[in-house]
Design a protein around this motif. Structure first.
Motif, PDB file in Angstrom:
ATOM      1  N   ARG A   1      -9.145 -12.633   3.147  1.00 59.16           N
ATOM      2  CA  ARG A   1      -8.690 -11.602   3.088  1.00 59.16           C
ATOM      3  C   ARG A   1      -9.664 -10.270   3.571  1.00 59.16           C
ATOM      4  NH1 ARG A   1      -5.476 -13.485  -0.952  1.00 59.16           N
ATOM      5  NH2 ARG A   1      -6.754 -12.969  -2.458  1.00 59.16           N
TER       6      ARG A   1
ATOM      7  N   VAL B   1      -7.999 -19.997  -4.323  1.00 58.75           N
ATOM      8  CA  VAL B   1      -7.800 -18.629  -4.557  1.00 58.75           C
ATOM      9  C   VAL B   1      -9.109 -17.791  -4.379  1.00 58.75           C
ATOM     10  CG1 VAL B   1      -7.928 -16.835  -6.643  1.00 58.75           C
ATOM     11  CG2 VAL B   1      -6.338 -18.823  -6.853  1.00 58.75           C
TER      12      VAL B   1
ATOM     13  N   ASP C   1      -8.913 -17.763  -0.223  1.00 53.82           N
ATOM     14  CA  ASP C   1      -8.054 -16.685   0.281  1.00 53.82           C
ATOM     15  C   ASP C   1      -8.573 -15.457   0.086  1.00 53.82           C
ATOM     16  OD1 ASP C   1      -6.028 -18.066   1.401  1.00 53.82           O
ATOM     17  OD2 ASP C   1      -4.595 -18.124  -0.265  1.00 53.82           O
ATOM     18  N   ALA C   2      -9.524 -14.941  -1.045  1.00 53.34           N
ATOM     19  CA  ALA C   2     -10.001 -13.640  -1.357  1.00 53.34           C
ATOM     20  C   ALA C   2     -11.073 -13.569  -0.189  1.00 53.34           C
ATOM     21  CB  ALA C   2     -10.572 -13.669  -2.572  1.00 53.34           C
TER      22      ALA C   2
ATOM     23  N   ARG D   1       4.558 -14.613  -3.287  1.00 50.45           N
ATOM     24  CA  ARG D   1       4.209 -13.520  -4.041  1.00 50.45           C
ATOM     25  C   ARG D   1       2.820 -14.076  -4.510  1.00 50.45           C
ATOM     26  NH1 ARG D   1       9.940 -12.607  -6.391  1.00 50.45           N
ATOM     27  NH2 ARG D   1      10.588 -10.883  -5.058  1.00 50.45           N
ATOM     28  N   ASN D   2       2.487 -15.388  -5.024  1.00 53.32           N
ATOM     29  CA  ASN D   2       1.316 -16.031  -5.515  1.00 53.32           C
ATOM     30  C   ASN D   2       0.270 -15.965  -4.529  1.00 53.32           C
ATOM     31  OD1 ASN D   2       2.066 -16.246  -8.161  1.00 53.32           O
ATOM     32  ND2 ASN D   2       3.242 -18.025  -7.934  1.00 53.32           N
ATOM     33  N   SER D   3       0.539 -16.245  -3.211  1.00 54.56           N
ATOM     34  CA  SER D   3      -0.237 -16.446  -2.176  1.00 54.56           C
ATOM     35  C   SER D   3      -0.767 -15.475  -1.587  1.00 54.56           C
ATOM     36  CB  SER D   3       0.337 -17.602  -1.122  1.00 54.56           C
ATOM     37  OG  SER D   3       0.769 -18.761  -1.861  1.00 54.56           O
ATOM     38  N   TYR D   4       0.075 -14.499  -1.192  1.00 58.07           N
ATOM     39  CA  TYR D   4      -0.251 -13.264  -0.305  1.00 58.07           C
ATOM     40  C   TYR D   4      -0.521 -12.043  -1.343  1.00 58.07           C
ATOM     41  CZ  TYR D   4       1.077 -15.853   3.531  1.00 58.07           C
ATOM     42  OH  TYR D   4       1.104 -16.857   4.715  1.00 58.07           O
ATOM     43  N   VAL D   5      -1.739 -11.989  -1.707  1.00 59.29           N
ATOM     44  CA  VAL D   5      -1.933 -11.042  -3.011  1.00 59.29           C
ATOM     45  C   VAL D   5      -2.146  -9.512  -2.353  1.00 59.29           C
ATOM     46  CG1 VAL D   5      -3.792 -10.434  -4.483  1.00 59.29           C
ATOM     47  CG2 VAL D   5      -3.315 -12.756  -4.174  1.00 59.29           C
ATOM     48  N   GLY D   6      -1.396  -8.762  -2.969  1.00 56.80           N
ATOM     49  CA  GLY D   6      -1.415  -7.380  -2.468  1.00 56.80           C
ATOM     50  C   GLY D   6      -0.251  -6.903  -1.562  1.00 56.80           C
TER      51      GLY D   6
END
Length: 953
Positions: free
Chosen positions: A755, A748, A751-752, A593-598
């Motif tokens: 995505r 963070v 990863d943004a 949940r913390n890693s795969y935002v959305g």
């Protein structure tokens, strides 16, 4: 040195009748021309009256008749002074030049043939010449020279009491041996000869000159006084008060010298009371040996074993005085090589380090019909003696290595590759000359493989047990494969249809405390030391997983190839299945949940047996267009090669529960346009609905040389990509107590960015450009432009020039756009600059783009023949720091080679903002033909200069 023994044996002389007549030998032979199938046979008459000679048929057998030299006619009576003088002017063609004693067959490059000059330039460009054995009769004689007839030539001859005396330009030849002098006395009864004045003894590859000589004519055993010698193939020469050439071609020298320097150059020289050179073994021995460099004694040994060619032999190799560095001090090695058998050997290398102590390194190698391998062990005797800031002070430190390969038959083989060390810093502190396959991490592996198949199918079965030992104290421990079982192959089902398949089962495991957290002051040492210890823990979330993975892949393709293009449709099914353990459900769910935002993850989704099956379909196609053109008076074939590939693979949910055993996101480049999966490994099966468009153009010369190649392309996506690997997996959601276990990068933000790229409708534009100015000079550019974000993602430019093996120049620049990183203080802590609206700390960041230059070269210094300079400079433009600086000079001659360089560097694991500079000075001295007085002396650092060849012949 012993006197020559006397042996009574009948001797066959082509000149016997001339001796009897007291005439010049050459005339007698000219007046008594033998037929091709006859020869003279001469023996002492039974009544003692002289020689008894007759012409007899040539004996048949394996030995060929010795070739006869070309003779120039001379006038006759030996009693006539005028005639003798004229004969001297017209001596046989094999007579030597007047300077043979000083030059010893050394020929300056200006006197060499074009082929010889080219060979010299290629092999030894620093030499002004080489040894060349001149042409002469009998030089290429094949067979046993002791069984060949003896042929003599002289200006005048007499005979008395079974002694023949030859004077003036005396040449005695038997097979491929030849001896020249001013005067010779030949004893027929003892087959013995004494020679005086301007002695020149030759046989293939050997020349000896001197003042006087004694020779046993039927065995070739020859003693020459006040001698100088040369061995052509070894490029070795020397002098001796006496040289004894034995029947077996070994040479025993009294009060002798030995060097590979050319005549007139005494750059280095080995001298000894007695020296033996054995061409059959390739080694020499010297007693009371002294090695001098520029006439300065640098080494003494009461007994020395040294090579005279490239073959192996037992004995001490040459001592090593390696360069001084900050952590090891001055190092001295004295290797001993043991040639146990032609297929077994061992090397024992004791190393003395002034700061570390005494280290012994041993290596054993073997080779049989079906097996080959090596065993190595190294260790400090008495523990590590470096006291300052050393956590291993007084501790045993060691390294072992074993490699073995067994070929059971043409299809089945097995392999062992094992290395281990006492600690993670061993190779950084000591390095090793043992032949281990990888330094980070160390391989501990045993594998067997069987290859099968026939005309229509090929398959391979493999069993692999592979552990990896982490040698980086600031990195996670890697997964071990215990074991991996793999079956792969292809089948030509019809003339068109090809079937490929792969089945892989692997069990992944690793230590309980595998996750690197941070470094802290070592608890076993005072706080004022700089000694740190690494803290490891059991990890967090999905990254704790261990267990088995079964992967299956099968596909069928129908390739169609024509001269004008190709079309390859393919269908494929991939499936991966897991059975996992060591997972905590709450940690895994929070991690995802913390890693795969959305994305939304339900507790009920958690599983220890995830599985994914993805079908895929692709059509790869291309066209070939070409035309003939002429540019700058050069003919080219100009090609235009458009290519299109459509790829479809549906998105299958739930792959976030798949662990990351051996999989990573792959970088993007021109080649990425044509790949089926954007991940390495099997833990992620990519979804795709895309078409790749690209075009390549080439200019190809008539001889096949590709002058230029340019390719550019882009992927067009019809759907967003859903499958990816989050960069911050395994990171606890809260800020840890010790801030140093946070990575340098802002994961963070990373990863943004990832995505966002997955939502873009087009990929970056990727291109490659290669231009070959010549076969030795090229320019390459790789460029990736992200039009969606208006930025350069990747850029690399490399220029290489290598006109010959002594010259290389490399210029490189590399850029990669990366997210910012955190700044650390000297203690490795993040620097807090404030708090956000939620009260969470804000840390200082800075640019983290990869922007680096790499310049290296090795080049002869202008206006010199022997001097070269070399260097390398790697500079981090983003962080304004030198990654590596290296500069040195090299002097190379026919005699010796000296290499001196300085190196300064930082380790990749250092604090980026406060790196620790390390430096060392390295010296290597190589005596050509004898060996290195300084061992490796940092040669491994020079291998980073692309195109530089370390030559130590």
């Amino acid at each position: 040195m012993h006197h020559l023994p006397f042996k009574l044996r009948a001797i066959t002389l082509a000149v016997a009748s001339a001796i009897i007549a007291g005439q010049p030998v050459s005339k007698a032979r000219a007046e008594n021309t033998l037929s091709a199938d006859s020869e003279w046979s001469c023996e002492v008459a039974s009544d003692g009256s002289g020689w008894h000679c007759s012409v007899v048929p040539l004996k048949q057998g394996a030995m060929k008749r010795a070739p006869r030299p070309v003779i120039t006619e001379r006038a006759t009576p030996a009693s006539s002074t005028a005639t003798q003088s004229k004969a001297a002017e017209t001596t046989v063609a094999v007579s030597q030049p007047e300077n043979v004693r000083t030059q010893l067959d050394w020929v300056h490059q200006s006197q060499l043939s074009d082929t010889q000059r080219q060979t010299l330039k290629q092999d030894e460009p620093w030499c002004s010449g080489t040894y060349v054995e001149p042409p002469r009769p009998g030089k290429f004689f094949k067979g046993d020279p002791n069984s060949a007839p003896i042929i003599a030539d002289a200006d005048a001859s007499t005979y008395q009491n079974s002694i023949a005396t030859l004077t003036g330009a005396v040449v005695i030849r038997q097979g491929n041996r030849q001896l020249e002098s001013d005067e010779a006395h030949l004893d027929n009864e003892k087959n013995f000869g004494e020679f005086k004045g301007n002695i020149v003894f030759r046989e293939p590859g050997t020349l000896i000159v001197g003042d006087t000589a004694q020779s046993q004519l039927d065995t070739g055993r020859t003693e020459i006084d006040n001698a100088q010698y040369v061995m052509h193939e070894s490029h070795a020469r020397g002098s001796a008060t006496a040289v004894l050439r034995n029947e077996d071609a070994t040479m025993e020298l009294d009060d002798a010298t030995y060097t590979t320097c050319p005549p007139g150059n005494e750059g280095w020289q080995l001298s000894g009371d007695s020296v033996t050179l054995d061409p059959s073994t390739g080694y020499g021995t010297a007693r009371n040996a002294v090695v001098r460099v520029q006439n300065l004694p640098v080494f003494y040994s009461p007994y020395l074993y040294f090579p005279i060619d490239d073959r192996r032999h037992s004995g001490f190799l040459y001592p090593t005085v390696m360069g001084f560095d900050d952590e090891g001090g001055v190092e001295f090695d004295l290797p001993y090589y043991w040639n146990i058998a032609p297929n077994y050997d061992a090397t024992f290398t004791p190393r003395v380090m002034t700061k570390r102590g005494f280290l012994l390194e041993n290596e054993f190698r073997y080779l049989t019909e079906k097996d080959e391998g090596e065993l190595g062990v190294a260790g400090l005797i008495g523990g590590d003696q470096l006291e300052d800031d050393n956590e291993y002070y007084k501790k045993d430190r060691w390294f072992v290595n074993a490699r073995h390969r067994r070929q059971f038959n043409s299809n089945w083989m097995a392999e062992l590759d094992y290395a281990d060390a006492s600690d993670k810093n061993y190779l950084d502190d000591f390095s090793s000359s043992l032949n281990y396959s990888s330094s980070g991490p160390l391989n501990q592996r045993i594998m067997t493989r069987y290859d099968g198949g026939n005309d229509y199918t090929n398959w391979q079965a493999k069993l692999d047990v592979h552990k990896l030992k982490n040698m980086d104290r600031t990195a996670d421990d890697p997964y071990n494969k215990l074991p991996q079982i793999e079956l792969s192959g292809n089948w030509q089902a019809t003339d068109r249809i090809q079937v490929n398949y792969l089945a892989d089962y692997t069990y992944f495991d690793r230590a309980d405390d595998w996750n690197y957290a941070f470094e802290k002051p070592h608890s076993g040492f005072p706080n004022n030391t700089k000694i740190l210890e690494s803290v490891y823990n059991e990890g967090y979330g999905i990254k704790r997983a261990v267990g088995s993975r079964a992967y299956f892949e099968t596909g069928m393709s129908y390739p169609i190839h024509r001269t004008w293009g190709f079309l390859t449709p393919e269908v494929k099914v991939r499936s991966v299945n897991y059975s996992l353990s060591n997972l905590k459900e709450n940690e895994v769910m929070n991690d995802l949940r913390n890693s795969y935002v959305g994305q939304t993850f339900k507790d009920s989704d958690f599983t220890k047996s995830p599985s994914t099956t993805v079908p895929a379909f692709s059509v790869d196609s291309g066209l070939y267009f070409d035309r003939f053109t002429n540019l700058f008076n050069t003919n080219y074939t100009h090609t235009l090669e458009p290519r299109m590939k459509y790829l479809y693979a549906p998105h299958v949910e739930g792959q976030e529960f798949n662990p990351i055993f051996d999989t990573a996101n792959m970088g993007f480049s021109y080649n990425s346009l044509w790949q089926d999966n954007r991940f390495s490994g099997y833990d992620r099966l990519a979804d795709a609905n895309q078409v790749s468009l690209g075009i390549t153009t080439r200019f190809i010369q008539d001889d096949g040389f590709e002058r230029m190649r340019f390719g550019v392309g882009q992927i067009f996506y019809f759907d967003d990509r859903e499958v990816y690997i989050a960069n911050n997996l395994g990171q606890p959601g809260s800020i840890p107590e010790n801030e140093k276990d946070r990575p340098d990068e802002d994961l963070v933000a990373k990863d943004a960015r990832l995505r966002q790229e997955l939502r873009d409708s087009t990929s970056p534009i990727a291109s490659e450009f290669v231009y070959n100015f010549t076969r030795t000079m090229s320019l390459r550019q790789d460029f990736v432009w992200n039009g969606n974000e208006n930025r350069i993602d990747n850029y690399a430019l490399t220029y290489r020039y290598r006109p010959d093996h002594r010259k290389t120049l490399n210029l490189g620049f590399r850029f990669a756009d990366q997210v910012d990183r955190f700044v650390k203080d000297r203690d490795g802590n993040y620097i807090k600059t404030g708090e956000d609206q939620h009260g969470d700390p804000i840390y200082q960041k800075t640019k983290n783009d990869l922007k680096a230059t790499d310049i290296s070269f090795a080049w002869p210094i202008p206006y010199t023949r022997n001097w070269s300079a070399m260097g390398r400079w790697q500079y981090d433009m983003t962080n304004k720091r030198n990654l590596e600086e290296l500069f040195g000079v090299e002097y190379a001659s026919c005699c010796y080679q000296v290499r001196l360089f300085w190196r300064s560097y930082v380790k990749s694991t250092d604090n980026i903002d406060h790196p620790t500079d390390r430096s060392g000075i390295y010296l290597q001295f190589v005596l050509r033909g004898l060996g290195s007085l300084t061992g490796s002396s940092g040669k491994e650092y020079l291998q980073g200069i692309s195109g530089y060849t370390i030559r130590e012949k």
